[in-house]
Design an enzyme around this catalytic site. Structure first.
Site, PDB file in Angstrom:
ATOM      1  N   LYS A 120       0.502  -1.523  -0.165  1.00  0.00           N
ATOM      2  CA  LYS A 120       0.177   0.418  -0.216  1.00  0.00           C
ATOM      3  C   LYS A 120       1.242   0.939  -0.340  1.00  0.00           C
ATOM      4  O   LYS A 120       0.530   2.228  -0.559  1.00  0.00           O
ATOM      5  CB  LYS A 120      -0.667   0.295   1.083  1.00  0.00           C
ATOM      6  CG  LYS A 120      -1.796  -1.286   1.530  1.00  0.00           C
ATOM      7  CD  LYS A 120      -3.440  -0.510   2.186  1.00  0.00           C
ATOM      8  CE  LYS A 120      -4.435  -1.367   1.983  1.00  0.00           C
ATOM      9  NZ  LYS A 120      -5.697  -1.858   2.315  1.00  0.00           N
ATOM     10  N   LYS A 203      -5.158 -10.815  -6.891  1.00  0.00           N
ATOM     11  CA  LYS A 203      -6.670 -11.236  -5.966  1.00  0.00           C
ATOM     12  C   LYS A 203      -7.380  -9.969  -6.511  1.00  0.00           C
ATOM     13  O   LYS A 203      -7.234  -8.618  -6.906  1.00  0.00           O
ATOM     14  CB  LYS A 203      -5.965 -11.021  -4.474  1.00  0.00           C
ATOM     15  CG  LYS A 203      -6.387  -9.500  -3.913  1.00  0.00           C
ATOM     16  CD  LYS A 203      -6.186  -9.546  -2.388  1.00  0.00           C
ATOM     17  CE  LYS A 203      -6.261  -7.641  -1.956  1.00  0.00           C
ATOM     18  NZ  LYS A 203      -6.496  -7.773  -0.938  1.00  0.00           N
ATOM     19  N   LYS A 206     -10.404  -3.753  -4.627  1.00  0.00           N
ATOM     20  CA  LYS A 206     -10.602  -2.530  -4.751  1.00  0.00           C
ATOM     21  C   LYS A 206      -9.569  -1.741  -5.702  1.00  0.00           C
ATOM     22  O   LYS A 206      -9.879  -0.169  -6.397  1.00  0.00           O
ATOM     23  CB  LYS A 206     -11.816  -2.036  -3.824  1.00  0.00           C
ATOM     24  CG  LYS A 206     -10.996  -1.641  -2.364  1.00  0.00           C
ATOM     25  CD  LYS A 206     -11.541  -0.863  -1.779  1.00  0.00           C
ATOM     26  CE  LYS A 206     -11.769  -1.671   0.049  1.00  0.00           C
ATOM     27  NZ  LYS A 206     -12.219  -2.667   0.373  1.00  0.00           N
TER      28      LYS A 206
END
Ligand code: ATP
Ligand code: LTN
Length: 340
Positions: A120, A203, A206
């Protein structure tokens, strides 16, 4: 403290972030579906984790709307506030309070090893990466430990955070005396990692998926049906489950099996001799049949925000009964002078 509930059902806790307009199919199959099932057998506590959501910049109005939408989707998916505890994380201040104590028990290097943080922060860049994003797994540990949780239903991507939670619980118990239950991850093999429909190697997510690879539960069903029909498979034509050699087809079989309840082996038999198009078209129908009532229920809950907020307030009150007890024990053991 940790063994205070010997005769009760085991407790599960899990959280989901209110960060996007809608949950995606990976969220549902990897996590929320298990939440719904577990409320029948466990003492189930679930939270819309809005404190986690602000680790990445959020627009205030969007966050408020996304929080109600997340709660409505959880109810739409089948959570029953009479049979589980459903609340918004920021309504229970003990989460932040315990997180601070756990922050002071976490090694800097230990936190720096979290792979989700590495991913992230790489996406956010140096400017966008906050200290909150760095300590987010510690807040997650506090979420879990506050409720003396036995099991945590999540997708595979959360396993490392549950390991950290166990390490922190053990460290606290070792240093201050037995206080926390050691939680275990509860991860279903079949749905642990639903792949992106366009790139099954990653995966469904979002933040990573391309618009065509991600199935949003609140989209018009015909939009999602089209995504299933144009899912990436391979140049071979055989419908066979082989995640290594045939990740696209195997992902579709996983989704089909999870939504229909039919085993993958049974589906292989059913589609023997048929082409990929048949599988995709049928899967689009199975998905549509499932998602339509889910959407209708979710929209009904959203239609009455006052009732929804009241449900969440009752959930927070129930959650606080447990959270305050744990936090009180923690404060006492750490050596904070009690206020009077
Ligand atoms: P992000 O990519 O921004 O981290 P996300 O799409 O992975 O977001 P989260 O809100 O982090 O979604 O996840 C909520 C729950 O859904 C977690 O328990 C997570 O493990 C599960 N989950 C998310 N994506 C998948 C997936 N593709 N397959 C299975 N489970 C998933
Ligand atoms: N980090 C999780 C969300 C989350 C969570 C939790 C999951 C926050 N607190 C406690 C299980 C238990 C995520 O990003 N999916």
């Amino acid at each position: 403290m940790a063994s205070e509930r010997p005769t009760q059902r085991p407790r599960v806790f899990s959280g989901i972030q209110p960060t996007a307009g809608s949950f995606h199919l990976g969220n549902y199959l990897g996590a929320v579906r298990q939440w719904v099932a577990l409320q029948e057998t466990h003492d189930a506590v679930y939270s819309v984790v809005d404190l986690h959501a602000i680790t990445i910049a959020q627009d205030p109005k969007e966050l408020r709307d996304a929080t109600r939408l997340a709660a409505a989707q959880l109810l739409g998916a089948g959570l029953d506030p009479e049979r589980c505890t459903l609340f918004v994380q920021s309504h229970v201040p003990e989460h932040s309070q315990l997180a601070w104590v756990m922050n002071c028990l976490t090694g800097f290097g230990e936190a720096a090893r979290m792979t989700q943080f590495k991913d992230k922060s790489a996406k956010q860049g140096a400017e966008g990466t906050t200290v909150g994003l760095f300590t987010y797994p510690v807040l997650q540990a506090a979420d879990i430990l506050l409720y003396q949780t036995d099991q945590v239903p999540v997708g595979e991507d959360q396993r490392q955070h549950i390991e950290l939670t166990r390490d922190l619980a053990q460290r606290f118990n070792g240093r201050y005396g037995d206080t926390f239950t050691l939680p275990a991850a509860y991860i279903l093999k079949e749905a642990a990692r639903i792949g992106d429909l366009q790139d099954p190697a990653i995966k469904m997510s979002k933040s990573a998926s391309s618009p065509k690879g991600i199935v949003w539960l609140m989209d018009e069903p015909r939009v999602s049906a089209k995504k299933f029909r144009s899912a990436v498979t391979d140049t071979d034509t055989v419908i066979r489950y082989d995640p290594e050699a045939k990740p696209g087809v195997s992902n579709l079989l996983d989704v089909y099996s999870a939504l229909s309840g039919e085993s993958v082996a049974r589906l292989e038999e059913k589609f023997a001799g048929q082409l990929y198009g048949a599988l995709k078209t049928e899967l689009a129908e199975v998905f549509t049949d499932w998602v339509q009532p889910f959407r209708t229920r979710t929209l009904e809950y959203l239609d009455d925000p006052a009732e929804l907020d009241a449900t969440l307030a009752r959930g927070a009150a129930k959650a606080r009964e447990v959270a305050t007890r744990t936090l009180e024990a923690v404060y006492e053991r750490v050596g904070f002078l009690p206020p009077r």
